[in-house]
Design a protein around this motif. Structure first.
Motif, PDB file in Angstrom:
ATOM      1  N   HIS A   1      53.450 -21.505  94.429  1.00 28.03           N
ATOM      2  CA  HIS A   1      54.164 -22.688  93.939  1.00 28.03           C
ATOM      3  C   HIS A   1      54.058 -23.833  94.942  1.00 28.03           C
ATOM      4  N   LYS A   2      54.224 -23.512  96.219  1.00 36.01           N
ATOM      5  CA  LYS A   2      54.112 -24.528  97.264  1.00 36.01           C
ATOM      6  C   LYS A   2      52.747 -25.195  97.228  1.00 36.01           C
ATOM      7  N   HIS A   3      51.706 -24.407  97.188  1.00 35.20           N
ATOM      8  CA  HIS A   3      50.359 -24.975  97.277  1.00 35.20           C
ATOM      9  C   HIS A   3      49.986 -25.720  95.994  1.00 35.20           C
ATOM     10  N   ARG A   4      50.494 -25.291  94.852  1.00 33.01           N
ATOM     11  CA  ARG A   4      50.266 -26.069  93.633  1.00 33.01           C
ATOM     12  C   ARG A   4      51.014 -27.398  93.698  1.00 33.01           C
ATOM     13  N   ALA A   5      52.219 -27.386  94.266  1.00 29.52           N
ATOM     14  CA  ALA A   5      52.960 -28.633  94.415  1.00 29.52           C
ATOM     15  C   ALA A   5      52.197 -29.621  95.286  1.00 29.52           C
ATOM     16  N   LEU A   6      51.591 -29.142  96.349  1.00 31.95           N
ATOM     17  CA  LEU A   6      50.868 -30.037  97.256  1.00 31.95           C
ATOM     18  C   LEU A   6      49.681 -30.703  96.569  1.00 31.95           C
ATOM     19  N   ASP A   7      49.116 -30.054  95.572  1.00 27.77           N
ATOM     20  CA  ASP A   7      47.979 -30.641  94.854  1.00 27.77           C
ATOM     21  C   ASP A   7      48.370 -31.890  94.066  1.00 27.77           C
ATOM     22  N   ALA A   8      49.671 -32.144  93.905  1.00 26.03           N
ATOM     23  CA  ALA A   8      50.114 -33.357  93.213  1.00 26.03           C
ATOM     24  C   ALA A   8      49.927 -34.599  94.064  1.00 26.03           C
ATOM     25  N   TYR A   9      49.768 -34.442  95.372  1.00 29.75           N
ATOM     26  CA  TYR A   9      49.833 -35.583  96.285  1.00 29.75           C
ATOM     27  C   TYR A   9      48.467 -36.224  96.506  1.00 29.75           C
ATOM     28  N   THR A  10      47.935 -36.784  95.443  1.00 32.21           N
ATOM     29  CA  THR A  10      46.583 -37.360  95.503  1.00 32.21           C
ATOM     30  C   THR A  10      46.560 -38.810  95.969  1.00 32.21           C
ATOM     31  N   SER A  11      47.702 -39.477  96.025  1.00 34.11           N
ATOM     32  CA  SER A  11      47.715 -40.858  96.518  1.00 34.11           C
ATOM     33  C   SER A  11      47.387 -40.932  98.002  1.00 34.11           C
ATOM     34  N   GLN A  12      47.688 -39.860  98.731  1.00 35.45           N
ATOM     35  CA  GLN A  12      47.515 -39.899 100.181  1.00 35.45           C
ATOM     36  C   GLN A  12      46.532 -38.863 100.708  1.00 35.45           C
ATOM     37  N   PHE A  13      45.970 -38.056  99.812  1.00 31.76           N
ATOM     38  CA  PHE A  13      44.988 -37.055 100.234  1.00 31.76           C
ATOM     39  C   PHE A  13      43.760 -37.133  99.335  1.00 31.76           C
ATOM     40  N   THR A  14      42.592 -37.156  99.935  1.00 30.46           N
ATOM     41  CA  THR A  14      41.356 -36.976  99.176  1.00 30.46           C
ATOM     42  C   THR A  14      41.238 -35.492  98.815  1.00 30.46           C
ATOM     43  N   PRO A  15      40.332 -35.123  97.902  1.00 29.67           N
ATOM     44  CA  PRO A  15      40.132 -33.697  97.630  1.00 29.67           C
ATOM     45  C   PRO A  15      39.803 -32.899  98.887  1.00 29.67           C
ATOM     46  N   ASP A  16      38.951 -33.452  99.754  1.00 27.73           N
ATOM     47  CA  ASP A  16      38.647 -32.755 101.004  1.00 27.73           C
ATOM     48  C   ASP A  16      39.883 -32.657 101.891  1.00 27.73           C
ATOM     49  N   GLY A  17      40.687 -33.719 101.893  1.00 31.03           N
ATOM     50  CA  GLY A  17      41.905 -33.691 102.693  1.00 31.03           C
ATOM     51  C   GLY A  17      42.879 -32.630 102.222  1.00 31.03           C
ATOM     52  N   LEU A  18      43.001 -32.466 100.910  1.00 31.01           N
ATOM     53  CA  LEU A  18      43.875 -31.418 100.387  1.00 31.01           C
ATOM     54  C   LEU A  18      43.351 -30.029 100.733  1.00 31.01           C
ATOM     55  N   THR A  19      42.042 -29.861 100.666  1.00 30.36           N
ATOM     56  CA  THR A  19      41.452 -28.571 101.039  1.00 30.36           C
ATOM     57  C   THR A  19      41.771 -28.240 102.491  1.00 30.36           C
ATOM     58  N   GLN A  20      41.651 -29.234 103.351  1.00 32.70           N
ATOM     59  CA  GLN A  20      41.959 -29.022 104.772  1.00 32.70           C
ATOM     60  C   GLN A  20      43.447 -28.728 104.975  1.00 32.70           C
TER      61      GLN A  20
END
Length: 250
Positions: free
Chosen positions: A189-208
């Protein structure tokens, strides 16, 4: 130790005060999801408007704030957040910790939580003043909110305020945790929630981000009989003033 360390997992209503829109979820999302599943009521109070970190420079500030709020709602639904409250202080701006302390006291009196969760302002080398000021203001608010002569900015609320027990304060992003929570059942649930934050993370940034958090979650759980954990410095309000036992509380 005269004052025992309170049990975070017994919290029933939690005021989660974060400098920016994603800090609670990054630092404590698995624990908060676990608490929500156990029936706890989660209230998020976000201090800044967080527009400085928005990647799209073509957006107006109003458009950026709208996008951030929408992402925060999506993430909160994943974790079970009851309500989102925002103060919209200027991100990385010149605002007063004293003003924030007053605002936090007002929310404490309004919501009457039994636990507060926020960033640890004593993290070594923490350079972001939004984090430092937020953590310090919240910690002091947890000391002062019950004093009848302390003004919250809402005279009618203050006049009718009835004292209540705040059991504990949990600091995440802490270098000196004394509590590790098993989040194996709610980590997804935590990691799915973090995927919502696309305004401040690029896809690569979210992966990192996912990768870095996974390493820490495994390290915190190591040797404790579970696979993934989150770390907190948990204190009672009485520990936050002239605490001569502070060095013994790891």
């Amino acid at each position: 130790m005269l004052i025992p360390i309170p049990d975070l997992l017994r919290a029933r209503r939690i005021l989660c005060v974060q400098p920016h829109y994603d800090d609670n979820d990054i630092g404590a999302g698995g624990t908060l999801a676990r608490l929500a599943q156990a029936g706890a009521e989660l209230h998020y109070l976000t201090v800044t408007d967080d527009v400085v970190g928005v990647l799209d420079r073509q957006l107006s500030d109003a458009e950026a704030r709208s996008g951030l709020a929408a992402e925060q709602v999506r993430a909160g639904l994943e974790l079970g957040v009851r309500a989102q409250h925002r103060l919209d202080y200027p991100d990385a701006g010149e605002w007063s910790a004293f003003a924030l302390r007053r605002d936090v006291v007002r929310h404490l009196r309004l919501l009457r939580p039994d636990f507060v969760l926020t960033v640890d302002p004593w993290l070594p080398y923490e350079a972001h003043q939004d984090h430092v000021r937020t953590g310090l203001a919240v910690a002091e608010a947890c000391l002062l909110f019950g004093l009848p002569r302390f003004a919250s900015g809402d005279a009618s609320l203050d006049a009718g305020f009835e004292p209540f027990r705040l059991r504990g304060v949990a600091f995440y992003f802490s270098a000196g945790p004394n509590t590790i929570v098993d989040i194996a059942a709610t980590r997804a649930h935590k990691h799915r929630a973090l995927d919502a934050y696309t305004s401040q993370f690029t896809p690569d940034g979210l992966t990192q981000l996912h990768g870095a958090l996974s390493l820490k979650e495994r390290a915190w759980a190591n040797g404790r009989g579970f696979e993934y954990g989150e770390a907190f410095k948990v204190l009672a309000p009485g520990h936050l003033h002239v605490n001569l036992d502070a060095d013994e509380m790891f």
